[in-house]
Design a protein around this motif. Structure first.
Motif, PDB file in Angstrom:
ATOM      1  N   SER A   1      54.645  85.341  97.094  1.00 39.03           N
ATOM      2  CA  SER A   1      54.437  85.442  95.652  1.00 39.03           C
ATOM      3  C   SER A   1      52.968  85.666  95.302  1.00 39.03           C
ATOM      4  O   SER A   1      52.073  85.037  95.873  1.00 39.03           O
ATOM      5  N   ILE A   2      52.747  86.538  94.335  1.00 41.97           N
ATOM      6  CA  ILE A   2      51.391  86.878  93.906  1.00 41.97           C
ATOM      7  C   ILE A   2      50.692  85.703  93.238  1.00 41.97           C
ATOM      8  O   ILE A   2      49.459  85.669  93.137  1.00 41.97           O
ATOM      9  N   GLU A   3      51.464  84.695  92.812  1.00 40.29           N
ATOM     10  CA  GLU A   3      50.840  83.557  92.130  1.00 40.29           C
ATOM     11  C   GLU A   3      49.857  82.827  93.040  1.00 40.29           C
ATOM     12  O   GLU A   3      48.972  82.113  92.565  1.00 40.29           O
ATOM     13  N   HIS A   4      49.996  83.011  94.366  1.00 44.64           N
ATOM     14  CA  HIS A   4      49.070  82.362  95.295  1.00 44.64           C
ATOM     15  C   HIS A   4      47.654  82.928  95.193  1.00 44.64           C
ATOM     16  O   HIS A   4      46.712  82.298  95.694  1.00 44.64           O
ATOM     17  N   ILE A   5      47.500  84.100  94.598  1.00 45.42           N
ATOM     18  CA  ILE A   5      46.143  84.653  94.474  1.00 45.42           C
ATOM     19  C   ILE A   5      45.716  84.831  93.020  1.00 45.42           C
ATOM     20  O   ILE A   5      44.706  85.472  92.744  1.00 45.42           O
ATOM     21  N   TYR A   6      46.464  84.278  92.075  1.00 45.91           N
ATOM     22  CA  TYR A   6      46.031  84.328  90.671  1.00 45.91           C
ATOM     23  C   TYR A   6      44.606  83.792  90.533  1.00 45.91           C
ATOM     24  O   TYR A   6      43.735  84.415  89.931  1.00 45.91           O
ATOM     25  N   ASP A   7      44.395  82.592  91.075  1.00 45.21           N
ATOM     26  CA  ASP A   7      43.134  81.887  90.855  1.00 45.21           C
ATOM     27  C   ASP A   7      41.949  82.613  91.472  1.00 45.21           C
ATOM     28  O   ASP A   7      40.926  82.833  90.830  1.00 45.21           O
ATOM     29  N   ILE A   8      42.093  83.007  92.742  1.00 48.96           N
ATOM     30  CA  ILE A   8      40.969  83.666  93.406  1.00 48.96           C
ATOM     31  C   ILE A   8      40.707  85.038  92.815  1.00 48.96           C
ATOM     32  O   ILE A   8      39.559  85.490  92.730  1.00 48.96           O
TER      33      ILE A   8
ATOM     34  N   GLN B   1      47.578  95.721  88.526  1.00 48.67           N
ATOM     35  CA  GLN B   1      47.894  94.750  87.478  1.00 48.67           C
ATOM     36  C   GLN B   1      48.806  93.683  88.074  1.00 48.67           C
ATOM     37  O   GLN B   1      49.869  93.996  88.607  1.00 48.67           O
ATOM     38  N   LEU B   2      48.379  92.435  88.006  1.00 51.26           N
ATOM     39  CA  LEU B   2      49.219  91.347  88.506  1.00 51.26           C
ATOM     40  C   LEU B   2      50.295  91.010  87.482  1.00 51.26           C
ATOM     41  O   LEU B   2      50.041  91.003  86.273  1.00 51.26           O
ATOM     42  N   GLY B   3      51.499  90.721  87.972  1.00 51.62           N
ATOM     43  CA  GLY B   3      52.612  90.415  87.088  1.00 51.62           C
ATOM     44  C   GLY B   3      52.860  88.928  86.960  1.00 51.62           C
ATOM     45  O   GLY B   3      52.278  88.098  87.680  1.00 51.62           O
ATOM     46  N   ASP B   4      53.727  88.558  86.051  1.00 51.83           N
ATOM     47  CA  ASP B   4      54.082  87.169  85.774  1.00 51.83           C
ATOM     48  C   ASP B   4      55.333  86.817  86.580  1.00 51.83           C
ATOM     49  O   ASP B   4      56.440  87.219  86.238  1.00 51.83           O
ATOM     50  N   VAL B   5      55.159  86.055  87.660  1.00 48.86           N
ATOM     51  CA  VAL B   5      56.291  85.740  88.529  1.00 48.86           C
ATOM     52  C   VAL B   5      57.291  84.802  87.867  1.00 48.86           C
ATOM     53  O   VAL B   5      58.450  84.711  88.299  1.00 48.86           O
ATOM     54  N   SER B   6      56.867  84.106  86.820  1.00 50.23           N
ATOM     55  CA  SER B   6      57.789  83.188  86.142  1.00 50.23           C
ATOM     56  C   SER B   6      58.899  83.943  85.423  1.00 50.23           C
ATOM     57  O   SER B   6      59.921  83.351  85.051  1.00 50.23           O
ATOM     58  N   LYS B   7      58.707  85.240  85.238  1.00 48.15           N
ATOM     59  CA  LYS B   7      59.710  86.039  84.525  1.00 48.15           C
ATOM     60  C   LYS B   7      60.613  86.843  85.473  1.00 48.15           C
ATOM     61  O   LYS B   7      61.414  87.662  85.030  1.00 48.15           O
TER      62      LYS B   7
ATOM     63  N   VAL C   1      52.271  93.911  90.057  1.00 45.98           N
ATOM     64  CA  VAL C   1      52.463  93.368  91.394  1.00 45.98           C
ATOM     65  C   VAL C   1      53.005  91.937  91.312  1.00 45.98           C
ATOM     66  O   VAL C   1      52.422  91.074  90.654  1.00 45.98           O
ATOM     67  N   LEU C   2      54.103  91.703  92.019  1.00 45.44           N
ATOM     68  CA  LEU C   2      54.728  90.388  92.056  1.00 45.44           C
ATOM     69  C   LEU C   2      54.469  89.652  93.368  1.00 45.44           C
ATOM     70  O   LEU C   2      54.606  88.428  93.438  1.00 45.44           O
ATOM     71  N   GLY C   3      54.118  90.404  94.425  1.00 40.69           N
ATOM     72  CA  GLY C   3      53.920  89.747  95.706  1.00 40.69           C
ATOM     73  C   GLY C   3      53.334  90.667  96.754  1.00 40.69           C
ATOM     74  O   GLY C   3      53.107  91.859  96.507  1.00 40.69           O
ATOM     75  N   LEU C   4      53.068  90.092  97.920  1.00 44.84           N
ATOM     76  CA  LEU C   4      52.591  90.846  99.085  1.00 44.84           C
ATOM     77  C   LEU C   4      53.745  90.912 100.089  1.00 44.84           C
ATOM     78  O   LEU C   4      54.188  89.869 100.598  1.00 44.84           O
ATOM     79  N   THR C   5      54.263  92.102 100.347  1.00 49.86           N
ATOM     80  CA  THR C   5      55.360  92.222 101.309  1.00 49.86           C
ATOM     81  C   THR C   5      54.882  91.725 102.666  1.00 49.86           C
ATOM     82  O   THR C   5      53.812  92.101 103.140  1.00 49.86           O
ATOM     83  N   THR C   6      55.683  90.859 103.273  1.00 49.70           N
ATOM     84  CA  THR C   6      55.161  90.165 104.440  1.00 49.70           C
ATOM     85  C   THR C   6      56.038  90.212 105.674  1.00 49.70           C
ATOM     86  O   THR C   6      55.537  90.272 106.789  1.00 49.70           O
ATOM     87  N   SER C   7      57.365  90.185 105.517  1.00 46.04           N
ATOM     88  CA  SER C   7      58.189  90.081 106.721  1.00 46.04           C
ATOM     89  C   SER C   7      59.623  90.488 106.450  1.00 46.04           C
ATOM     90  O   SER C   7      60.083  90.514 105.308  1.00 46.04           O
ATOM     91  N   GLY C   8      60.315  90.772 107.527  1.00 42.42           N
ATOM     92  CA  GLY C   8      61.745  91.037 107.494  1.00 42.42           C
ATOM     93  C   GLY C   8      62.387  90.404 108.710  1.00 42.42           C
ATOM     94  O   GLY C   8      61.744  90.243 109.749  1.00 42.42           O
ATOM     95  N   ILE C   9      63.633  89.998 108.572  1.00 49.33           N
ATOM     96  CA  ILE C   9      64.346  89.407 109.697  1.00 49.33           C
ATOM     97  C   ILE C   9      65.123  90.512 110.386  1.00 49.33           C
ATOM     98  O   ILE C   9      66.069  91.079 109.824  1.00 49.33           O
TER      99      ILE C   9
END
Length: 458
Positions: free
Chosen positions: A410-417, A326-332, A391-399
């Motif tokens: 952010s998961i919003e990058h794949i809302y549309d697709i 389930q994709l979540g609402d990142v605006s919240k 889901v709010l995002g795809l874990t991608t990196s750490g420093i």
């Protein structure tokens, strides 16, 4: 957007236009040396630029969409006028932006913008037909115009002028009582048969070419009326409940790079048989295997969509397996709220980690969620959940060596697709093999490789 349209040109198809222009070389895009060639565009006494010729006759031209032809012609006149002002009268490039829908997809061949900038193309005259109109509730939502153009080009090396016939197919979207361009195809008349085929495919709906244009490089967050997340409940779930629901929806990706080297990453189902992950997980791979939490392994068919800059890739599995998260609402999202990640750090499959949301920001490439959850090799591409199990995002990196500085795209990058893929029949979704994308020879012992991590399902 202006720079993106100008830069993203496919070299192989550019050769077609170059050959038409008598072998002129391809140099860096410039906007200097005004041409003195004749054009149907002229300066009037009040300083305004107008098109002085057009083959359009609204009274005699047959069309099923005559009521829209006048409006489309007015837009096209404005379109070519704006390009003339930009290419020959030093108008600001930003004036072109109003002609396009935000994040409009570039041509799969070559843009009119490139021809004006590179070859000083001027429109001598043009004619058009409306090939298709899409409507919803009685209102036009988009239309496809086929524009036959006669243009005059200036060869950059010799300064010689040459007339060229072009076919320009433009998909238009209603905007403030006029139109904006959503997507376009441009080709020389010498290749009109191939171009007509592309237009026919676009008129017939979702297909490999239009799918690629709409998804392969476009992960820009879209404005949408769709509501994401569980709006029925604001209650948090227990960690155990989130894990139980989403562990089967989270996978590991095993990506060989030749017969001896491989990478491990994470991902999750956004539709049955469709997995989202980070681009860098699959970058350079010759194959990809999907490992579910029950140690079953499935071969990936290939890449549906990918963007190295945003660091997202959408993978199709050969079998239609898995249930989507389930994709979540990142605006919240709020700083300090609890978060949970599932991934495969160092090959420890489906490991759970918890922490909080530390910050939200944009790094100039993508919208990022900063988290206190440890992220290391193997976590990349895994899901970041909120306390409701969305889901709010795809874990991608750490420093490294910087404490708890870790990030998720952010998961919003794949809302549309995600919406598009869930509305498309699985068997009709096209994917390109990793070995073809990265020009690598497929692994020779795939079954033996898979057996190290589980059971290959054939």
């Amino acid at each position: 957007m202006f720079k993106k349209r100008r830069i993203r040109i496919l070299t192989c198809l550019l050769i077609i236009t170059v050959s038409i222009l008598s072998g002129c070389s391809i140099n860096k895009f410039t906007k200097n040396n005004k041409s003195n060639s004749n054009s149907s565009i002229s300066d009037s006494k009040n300083g305004k630029i107008t098109l002085t010729t057009s083959k359009i006759d609204d009274q005699t031209k047959n069309s099923n969409y005559d009521t829209e032809k006048k409006k489309v012609k007015e837009f096209l006149d404005k379109y070519f006028k704006k390009y003339y002002e930009w290419g020959f009268n030093d108008a600001s490039p930003s004036t072109l932006d109003e002609l396009y829908v935000k994040d409009a997809m570039p041509s799969n061949v070559i843009s009119f913008e490139y021809l004006v900038g590179k070859y000083k193309c001027k429109v001598n005259d043009y004619d058009f037909d409306i090939a298709k109109v899409d409507t919803q509730n009685g209102k036009i939502t988009s239309l496809l115009a086929k524009v036959n153009m006669n243009v005059n080009a200036t060869l950059p090396d010799t300064g010689q002028n040459k007339d060229i016939k072009l076919l320009y197919a433009i998909e238009l979207i209603p905007y403030k009582n006029t139109y904006q361009v959503k997507s376009f195809y441009l080709d020389t008349k010498d290749n009109i048969k191939d171009q007509e085929q592309k237009i026919e495919e676009k008129q017939n709906g979702y297909n490999d070419k239009t799918k690629a244009n709409e998804t392969v490089t476009d992960f820009t967050p879209k404005d949408s009326n769709k509501v994401y997340g569980n709006v029925q409940s604001n209650s948090e779930k227990a960690i155990e409940e989130i894990i139980q629901e989403n562990d089967p929806k989270t996978v590991a990706l095993l990506v060989p790079n030749g017969d001896t080297k491989y990478a491990i990453g994470s991902g999750f189902f956004i539709a049955p048989g469709i997995v989202a992950t980070n681009y860098h997980v699959i970058d350079g791979g010759c194959n990809a295997l999907i490992r579910t939490n029950d140690a079953k392994i499935y071969e990936a068919e290939g890449i549906i969509a990918a963007d190295k800059t945003v660091d997202i890739a959408i993978i199709k599995v050969k079998k239609k397996i898995g249930q989507p998260v389930q994709l979540g609402d990142v605006s919240k999202i709020k700083k300090g709220e609890k978060a949970l990640a599932i991934g495969s750090p160092k090959g420890l499959f489906n490991t759970v980690s918890t922490g909080i949301i530390s910050n939200i920001w944009n790094d100039g490439k993508a919208n990022q969620i900063q988290i206190s959850i440890p992220i290391t090799h193997g976590n990349s591409g895994g899901p970041l959940f909120n306390s409701k199990g969305e889901v709010l995002g795809l874990t991608t990196s750490g420093i490294e060596a910087e404490g708890e500085l870790n990030f998720a795209v952010s998961i919003e990058h794949i809302y549309d697709i995600t919406d598009k893929l869930n509305k498309t029949d699985f068997d009709s979704i096209k994917a390109k093999k990793l070995s073809d994308v990265f020009n690598k020879k497929p692994i020779s012992n795939l079954k033996a490789f898979a057996s190290k991590f589980g059971t290959l399902m054939e």
